[in-house]
Design an enzyme around this catalytic site. Structure first.
Site, short mmCIF file in Angstrom:
data_model
loop_
_atom_site.label_atom_id
_atom_site.label_comp_id
_atom_site.label_asym_id
_atom_site.label_seq_id
_atom_site.Cartn_x
_atom_site.Cartn_y
_atom_site.Cartn_z
CE LYS A 234 -9.44 -8.47 -3.76
NZ LYS A 234 -7.99 -8.54 -3.50
CD GLU B 249 -4.58 -10.99 -9.94
OE1 GLU B 249 -4.15 -10.40 -10.96
OE2 GLU B 249 -4.81 -10.40 -8.87
CB SER C 15 -12.71 -7.13 2.96
OG SER C 15 -12.95 -8.51 3.14
#
Lengths: 402, 273
Positions: free
Chosen positions: A95, A117, A383
């Site tokens: 991220k 969010e 991830s």
């Protein structure tokens, strides 16, 4: 249906085939247009690119390695399983790649505040991190159900100086946090940059987030070529909104490489308690884009279930819907139980504890590897790391053992 | 001429602003809503907007979100809303506009939705999350069925967008008074006159102002600037508060006639017949 097809013929850079677009209230058109224009400029600006590269190297810790899982491969008795180690990024997931890019854009647009969010909390943590890094204020919108499931990440965001704002509407998960964030942004766009976390939403987010995340695939392609002298046969990545998957896939689009996105089958596709928009959804319009969504026959968005908060989303990025419809990528689903078993296997066999989201990709990769000959190479995007999930895993496993 | 255009023309001739009242279809219950539709029309609403509830409305504030959730819990579907529209049309001649997000229409089938809406006596449709750029299919379908396509403009819409939006808007242009979601407010925004002026400079089509228009004095002020005022959340709140009262319909009718009184007679009388 003739009229519905016509739209794809006028497709432009805001669409992926018939998917994507900008389906938002008029009050969001100006802010989105401004972000799109600023991004187009930044993209062409060598100074912007250079600064971003420096942060990715010195702050995020890129390049992340690829790693051959010898014991997991042995265990599956089939294809070689490589991991792209995005779990080793600062803050523990991919991220941050996107958050760095968009925060630099926000600074360029002279915004002093970021909003985001979050579902699993990883994007919220990444946004809180870059807000601290660049001295910006930060509000993170998070569903109450996710706040409960991801208590550790909530506290991390608060330690980083962000406000975590609980969202109690709808299913109290990621979709509702996105609704609320867009509603707030409408009235706050002059001062606040909305740092959207996945390759979904209205243009320019699907394109911009994909481009910021494509560093994953660019590095992985070079690394696998350097280490094995060849391209992988398969790419496997988990898909919620789809940012880590599109980031891995995109640089391989022109190659002869099969791409598989793994969605959350939750308690099983047949139970209806899942979050597999591509594998089990239908076309619709949600959060500003035409894509595949989970909906009732009347077009109401369904509530979803996944043990992984970051996959618990009834929509998906429009480029994935396009790749699926074009037959360029395939989308499958792994259940909660399969993901937990994969988390267990990777932890015990390799000493790597994956995030519950990434464990879905590992689960499918293990199943796939078992059916393939040993010269085959499967590259899995790991991830994120699993530390944030320890409490939830403990709770779910205890429930299961009862 | 559409029923909506005819109504605006008649009101302009009489020197009145249009009072547009928004209700959530099926709220608080389908039966109560059917009665409310009639009483709102009889109390003087010039146009009634009926919202088809959607699970994830981006433009709505807390009041309309909650009312929509209530209606969804009552299992209100787009097909039922069309039946409600048809029942209303059989008894009243007041222009009726449907308002919703694009997904329920998309799922229904764009052409089919337009055809059935027109057949039910609906006069126009507002799709709150469908800007003209992605609306080719919808506009073609609505035109084909004779429905007005009402589009929105906001304080941040630049001149080029104002031109683009007014070009495809029919019936009226919906001017969003402020940035943010629907919901009652104490004050109208100070720059409203400029915004309406910017739209007027580009079109002779009627302009109605909504979002935060909550009280008779707001309606009066809006109708001095524009051709109509849309009151939504304030009416829906009243319905929420009084939903178990036997006099619900009368109470809502009372509020609507106060609003209509404010819309009436405050403009200089036009040259009308």
């Amino acid at each position: 249906m003739a009229a519905q097809r016509r739209q794809s013929e006028t497709a432009d850079r805001t669409h992926f085939g018939p998917f994507g677009g900008i389906f938002v209230p008029e009050t969001l058109m100006a802010p989105l247009t401004e972000v799109a224009a600023a991004y187009e400029q930044a993209r062409e600006d060598p100074d912007f690119q250079q600064e971003m590269q420096a942060y990715l190297r010195d702050y995020v810790g890129r390049p992340t390695p690829i790693y051959l899982c010898r014991r997991l491969t042995e265990h599956c008795r089939g294809a070689q399983i490589y991991l792209k180690r995005e779990d080793l990024c600062h803050t523990g997931s991919h991220k941050l790649n996107n958050a760095i890019g968009q925060a630099l854009l926000a600074r360029r647009m002279d915004r002093k505040k970021l909003m985001a969010e979050t579902g699993a909390g990883q994007h919220g943590v990444a946004t809180a991190t870059v807000a601290a890094l660049f001295g910006m204020a930060c509000d993170v919108y998070m569903g109450e159900e996710d706040i409960r499931r991801q208590a550790l990440n909530v506290y991390r965001m608060q330690l980083l100086g962000a406000n975590v704002i609980p969202v109690d509407s709808g299913s109290r998960t990621l979709k509702d946090a996105i609704n609320e964030a867009f509603r707030v942004w409408m009235a706050a766009a002059e001062t606040t940059y909305y740092l959207f976390g996945t390759a979904a939403g209205p243009h320019p987010y699907p394109t911009m987030v994909r481009n910021f995340q494509s560093v994953i695939g660019r590095e992985a392609r070079e690394q696998i070529l350097a280490q094995t002298g060849r391209l992988p046969d398969y790419l496997v990545a988990c898909v919620g909104g789809g940012s880590n998957a599109i980031g891995l896939f995109h640089p391989f689009l022109q190659d002869d490489v099969r791409m598989i996105g793994v969605e959350a089958a939750g308690r099983g596709l047949a139970t209806g308690q899942h979050a597999a928009s591509l594998a089990a959804g239908s076309e619709g319009v949600l959060h500003g884009a035409r894509s595949k969504v989970l909906q009732t026959p009347e077009g109401q968005i369904r509530t979803t279930h996944s043990v992984a908060a970051g996959l618990d989303y009834p929509g998906v990025g429009p480029e994935h819907a396009y790749l699926q419809s074009a037959g360029r990528a395939e989308y499958v689903a792994a259940t909660d139980a399969e993901a937990l078993a994969a988390l267990d296997a990777l932890s015990r066999l390799e000493g790597i504890m994956p995030a519950l989201e990434s464990a879905h990709a590992v689960a499918y990769a293990m199943e796939l590897a078992r059916e393939l000959p040993p010269e085959t190479v499967v590259l899995v995007n790991l991830s994120g790391r699993g530390d944030k999930d320890i409490g939830e895993v403990q709770r779910v496993m205890a429930e299961r053992d009862e | 001429m559409s029923r909506i255009s005819a109504r605006f023309e008649a009101l302009a001739g009489a020197g009145q602003g249009a009072l547009i009242v928004f209700l959530v279809a099926g709220h608080p219950t389908p039966d109560q809503c059917a009665e409310l539709l009639r009483s709102v029309a009889d109390a003087g609403a010039d146009i009634v907007e009926l919202g088809i509830p959607f699970s994830d409305p981006l433009a709505d504030g807390a009041v309309i979100q909650a009312a929509s959730q209530r209606a969804l819990a009552e299992k209100v579907t787009p097909a039922q809303v069309l039946e409600m529209a048809a029942a209303f049309r059989a008894e009243r001649d007041v222009p009726l506009v449907l308002m919703t997000c694009y997904n329920p229409i998309w799922r229904f089938g764009v052409e089919e939705f337009a055809r059935q809406s027109a057949a039910a006596g609906v006069d126009g449709v507002i799709v709150t999350d469908l800007p003209p750029e992605d609306a080719d299919d919808w506009i073609a379908a609505a035109r084909g069925s004779g429905l007005d396509t009402i589009f929105l403009l906001a304080p941040t819409s630049p001149a080029a967008r104002v031109k683009k939006v007014v070009a495809v808007a029919t019936g009226f242009v919906y001017c969003v008074s402020r940035m943010g979601v629907t919901g009652a407010r104490d004050e109208l925004p100070p720059d409203l006159a400029d915004l309406v002026g910017r739209i007027r400079a580009e079109t002779a089509k009627p302009v109605a102002v909504g979002f935060g228009v909550s009280r008779p004095d707001h309606v009066a002020e809006v109708c001095r600037l524009a051709d109509g005022a849309v009151v939504g959340s304030a009416v829906v709140s009243l319905i929420d508060r009084e939903q178990s009262s036997a006099g619900l319909a009368q109470m809502v009718a009372g509020f609507v006639s106060e609003l209509k009184e404010a819309a009436r007679g405050l403009k200089a009388a036009g040259p009308g017949p």
